[in-house]
Design an enzyme around this catalytic site. Structure first.
Site, PDB file in Angstrom:
ATOM      1  N   THR A 229      -8.777  11.368  -2.682  1.00  0.00           N
ATOM      2  CA  THR A 229      -8.684  10.336  -3.726  1.00  0.00           C
ATOM      3  C   THR A 229     -10.057   9.775  -4.073  1.00  0.00           C
ATOM      4  O   THR A 229     -10.369   9.536  -5.245  1.00  0.00           O
ATOM      5  CB  THR A 229      -7.739   9.216  -3.260  1.00  0.00           C
ATOM      6  OG1 THR A 229      -6.439   9.767  -3.032  1.00  0.00           O
ATOM      7  CG2 THR A 229      -7.640   8.118  -4.304  1.00  0.00           C
TER       8      THR A 229
ATOM      9  N   LYS B  79      -5.293   3.515  10.464  1.00  0.00           N
ATOM     10  CA  LYS B  79      -6.168   3.151   9.346  1.00  0.00           C
ATOM     11  C   LYS B  79      -5.418   2.343   8.297  1.00  0.00           C
ATOM     12  O   LYS B  79      -5.945   1.357   7.764  1.00  0.00           O
ATOM     13  CB  LYS B  79      -6.763   4.414   8.720  1.00  0.00           C
ATOM     14  CG  LYS B  79      -7.665   5.209   9.648  1.00  0.00           C
ATOM     15  CD  LYS B  79      -8.353   6.346   8.942  1.00  0.00           C
ATOM     16  CE  LYS B  79      -7.433   7.485   8.591  1.00  0.00           C
ATOM     17  NZ  LYS B  79      -7.005   8.277   9.757  1.00  0.00           N
ATOM     18  N   LYS B  80      -4.204   2.760   7.977  1.00  0.00           N
ATOM     19  CA  LYS B  80      -3.437   2.046   6.950  1.00  0.00           C
ATOM     20  C   LYS B  80      -3.079   0.631   7.403  1.00  0.00           C
ATOM     21  O   LYS B  80      -3.166  -0.329   6.627  1.00  0.00           O
ATOM     22  CB  LYS B  80      -2.170   2.829   6.599  1.00  0.00           C
ATOM     23  CG  LYS B  80      -2.406   3.943   5.599  1.00  0.00           C
ATOM     24  CD  LYS B  80      -2.807   3.367   4.251  1.00  0.00           C
ATOM     25  CE  LYS B  80      -3.306   4.416   3.285  1.00  0.00           C
ATOM     26  NZ  LYS B  80      -3.749   3.839   1.998  1.00  0.00           N
TER      27      LYS B  80
ATOM     28  N   ASP C 198       0.841  -1.203   0.000  1.00  0.00           N
ATOM     29  CA  ASP C 198       0.000   0.000   0.000  1.00  0.00           C
ATOM     30  C   ASP C 198       0.875   1.252   0.000  1.00  0.00           C
ATOM     31  O   ASP C 198       2.078   1.190   0.243  1.00  0.00           O
ATOM     32  CB  ASP C 198      -0.907  -0.009   1.236  1.00  0.00           C
ATOM     33  CG  ASP C 198      -2.127   0.892   1.085  1.00  0.00           C
ATOM     34  OD1 ASP C 198      -2.280   1.547   0.036  1.00  0.00           O
ATOM     35  OD2 ASP C 198      -2.929   0.942   2.044  1.00  0.00           O
ATOM     36  N   LYS C 199       0.235   2.377  -0.254  1.00  0.00           N
ATOM     37  CA  LYS C 199       0.901   3.686  -0.292  1.00  0.00           C
ATOM     38  C   LYS C 199      -0.003   4.705   0.390  1.00  0.00           C
ATOM     39  O   LYS C 199      -1.231   4.615   0.329  1.00  0.00           O
ATOM     40  CB  LYS C 199       1.167   4.071  -1.756  1.00  0.00           C
ATOM     41  CG  LYS C 199       1.527   5.526  -1.999  1.00  0.00           C
ATOM     42  CD  LYS C 199       0.316   6.308  -2.497  1.00  0.00           C
ATOM     43  CE  LYS C 199       0.659   7.802  -2.664  1.00  0.00           C
ATOM     44  NZ  LYS C 199      -0.576   8.592  -2.915  1.00  0.00           N
ATOM     45  N   HIS C 200       0.614   5.686   1.045  1.00  0.00           N
ATOM     46  CA  HIS C 200      -0.149   6.770   1.656  1.00  0.00           C
ATOM     47  C   HIS C 200       0.567   8.090   1.411  1.00  0.00           C
ATOM     48  O   HIS C 200       1.794   8.161   1.491  1.00  0.00           O
ATOM     49  CB  HIS C 200      -0.302   6.560   3.166  1.00  0.00           C
ATOM     50  CG  HIS C 200      -1.009   7.698   3.840  1.00  0.00           C
ATOM     51  ND1 HIS C 200      -2.378   7.848   3.793  1.00  0.00           N
ATOM     52  CD2 HIS C 200      -0.537   8.752   4.557  1.00  0.00           C
ATOM     53  CE1 HIS C 200      -2.713   8.944   4.452  1.00  0.00           C
ATOM     54  NE2 HIS C 200      -1.625   9.509   4.925  1.00  0.00           N
ATOM     55  N   SER C 201      -0.205   9.136   1.134  1.00  0.00           N
ATOM     56  CA  SER C 201       0.338  10.483   0.978  1.00  0.00           C
ATOM     57  C   SER C 201      -0.164  11.353   2.111  1.00  0.00           C
ATOM     58  O   SER C 201      -1.329  11.245   2.533  1.00  0.00           O
ATOM     59  CB  SER C 201      -0.088  11.083  -0.361  1.00  0.00           C
ATOM     60  OG  SER C 201       0.237  12.462  -0.414  1.00  0.00           O
TER      61      SER C 201
ATOM     62  N   ARG D 155      -9.880  16.068  18.286  1.00  0.00           N
ATOM     63  CA  ARG D 155      -8.677  16.872  18.046  1.00  0.00           C
ATOM     64  C   ARG D 155      -9.005  18.127  17.252  1.00  0.00           C
ATOM     65  O   ARG D 155      -8.429  19.194  17.474  1.00  0.00           O
ATOM     66  CB  ARG D 155      -7.637  16.043  17.291  1.00  0.00           C
ATOM     67  CG  ARG D 155      -6.968  14.960  18.125  1.00  0.00           C
ATOM     68  CD  ARG D 155      -6.232  13.983  17.234  1.00  0.00           C
ATOM     69  NE  ARG D 155      -5.237  14.664  16.407  1.00  0.00           N
ATOM     70  CZ  ARG D 155      -4.848  14.231  15.217  1.00  0.00           C
ATOM     71  NH1 ARG D 155      -5.358  13.125  14.695  1.00  0.00           N
ATOM     72  NH2 ARG D 155      -3.926  14.892  14.548  1.00  0.00           N
TER      73      ARG D 155
ATOM     74  N   SER E 109      -2.989   8.420  13.890  1.00  0.00           N
ATOM     75  CA  SER E 109      -4.179   8.549  13.059  1.00  0.00           C
ATOM     76  C   SER E 109      -3.946   7.987  11.669  1.00  0.00           C
ATOM     77  O   SER E 109      -4.745   7.190  11.151  1.00  0.00           O
ATOM     78  CB  SER E 109      -4.583  10.023  12.974  1.00  0.00           C
ATOM     79  OG  SER E 109      -5.713  10.186  12.145  1.00  0.00           O
TER      80      SER E 109
END
Length: 435
Positions: free
Chosen positions: A119, A186-187, A79-82, A167, A182
């Site tokens: 996204t 999720k990831k 997977d990838k996250h930005s 928050r 956070s």
């Protein structure tokens, strides 16, 4: 064990144990912890910090507060996250490429809030596409296509959903520990074997300085690796939009240009860089450079575009989308070219201001339940270092009303700086960070 004792421990600058953080996360998820207690917890973490171990313990506790997905595939799950930027549509290019190379990509993504686009919103500008699907259908799609970009269900990291809302109203969003927990809760709930993090830095990113971006990248990689997921980060530049377009359908159009055209763009370059690192971490290729070359090959020979078409069809999109994407994407009713007021070189672009201009056009959210117009946005945006003539185009506004288009044009003129002397364009990739 109770919330008050955990909060008191934090107030004394003592880090709660993993069992205490697990208990607190479950209380966030099931309502056993009150809003007041959640706010006090967030403020105490923001003020005193958790340290590396406490940060990892909180991340795992929040991940485990809901469903943790499991898989049985014949290839690696990656997977990838930005961390968010403007014109950042890498996920839409990268996911089909990784699937074409034999990986499985359950990419749980989010919607736009603030100046950065989401996204899921971009994908849903394609007619018929639905990104809210259950786990059973998600597994089926992954078997069929190898990749799916979907929204999180209410059972993915519910502790994070509760704490994030707290928050937002208690001025504790900026905590490095809470940001890390956070993002990763999720990831990691999607159970990837390898993860690459695209940490953005610059005027269009949340992290404005390289030092802040580096600190976040290190916190994320250390925490994810401590939680058992092989993770690296790449710090990439966001001092200008990555793609020359902002807005949901307009960014999908840029994705399709990358997938169906051999022209090499910054979007393609960042996709290959991130994917190469990820493929090497997953053990699919010996080095990140080898993985990067394979990604470039898959984009250029058309296989990634074909895979993207299968992905869209699986979530309700048109069967012939890749062949006819220009016809399928929605178009705005007002198109306005923004002319430069001077001759010179583009020396600065305020990406955040451009992102907020798209929000004002109706292409993003000011509050969570705002309805998005997928057709509006900006296209043909100039890049740093470009020379422009007076009266030449800086960008094109796509709007639903003339007055909205004029307001966006005024924002663009303020956001883009023209000077007589040329400047060097910034590098796209600043550094790689592995734990």
């Amino acid at each position: 064990m109770d919330a008050r004792s955990i909060i008191a421990k934090l107030r004394r600058e003592q880090v709660p144990t993993s069992k205490e953080l697990t208990w607190f996360a479950q209380g966030l998820a099931d309502g056993g912890v009150s809003d007041a207690q959640a706010g006090a917890f967030a403020m105490a973490v923001c003020m005193g910090g958790l340290g590396a171990k406490g940060r990892a313990d909180l991340t795992v506790a929040m991940r485990d507060s809901g469903d943790v997905l499991s898989w049985d595939f014949d290839g690696p799950v990656i997977d990838k996250h930005s961390t968010g930027g403007v014109g950042d549509c890498v996920s839409l290019v990268l996911a089909p490429v990784l699937a074409e190379l034999g990986a499985y990509v359950p990419m749980i993504s989010g919607r736009g809030l603030g100046h950065t686009g989401g996204t899921l919103d971009k994908l849903e500008s394609i007619p018929g596409v639905s990104t809210q699907i259950g786990q059973e259908r998600l597994t089926q799609i992954l078997h069929e296509t190898g990749a799916a970009i979907v929204g999180a269900t209410g059972q993915i990291a519910p502790a994070d959903k509760r704490l994030y809302a707290i928050r937002d109203v208690t001025a504790t969003v900026e905590s490095l520990d809470l940001i890390t927990a956070s993002i990763l809760s999720k990831k990691l709930a999607a159970s990837p074997e390898a993860l690459v993090l695209d940490v953005k830095v610059g005027s269009g990113a949340f992290m404005k300085t390289l030092e802040d971006a580096r600190n976040l990248a290190r916190a994320l990689t250390e925490t994810a690796n401590a939680a058992g997921c092989r993770t690296s980060a790449v710090i990439t530049d966001m001092n200008q939009p990555l793609a020359p377009a902002l807005g949901n359908a307009l960014e999908v159009a840029e994705v399709m240009k990358v997938l169906t055209d051999t022209h090499y763009t910054p979007l393609a370059e960042i996709t290959a860089e991130l994917g190469g690192v990820l493929l090497a971490d997953a053990g699919m290729y010996a080095t990140a450079d080898e993985g990067r070359d394979k990604i470039t090959d898959v984009i250029r020979d058309g296989r990634a575009a074909e895979r993207f078409g299968h992905m869209m069809a699986a979530v309700g999109g048109p069967l012939q989308f890749v062949e006819n994407w220009v016809r399928f994407l929605p178009e705005a009713s007002v198109i306005l070219e923004v002319p430069a007021q001077d001759t010179g070189y583009i020396t600065a672009i305020d990406g955040e201001a451009l992102g907020l201009a798209v929000v004002a056009l109706g292409g993003g959210r000011q509050v969570e339940d705002d309805v998005i117009d997928p057709a509006v946005g900006l296209s043909a945006i100039v890049r740093l270092g470009d020379k422009v003539e007076k009266g030449g185009p800086l960008a094109v506004v796509h709007a639903s009303r003339e007055d909205a288009a004029q307001h966006a044009a005024e924002t663009i003129l303020r956001a883009i700086t023209i000077r007589p002397d040329a400047v060097m364009a910034p590098v796209l990739v600043h550094e790689r960070i592995s734990s």
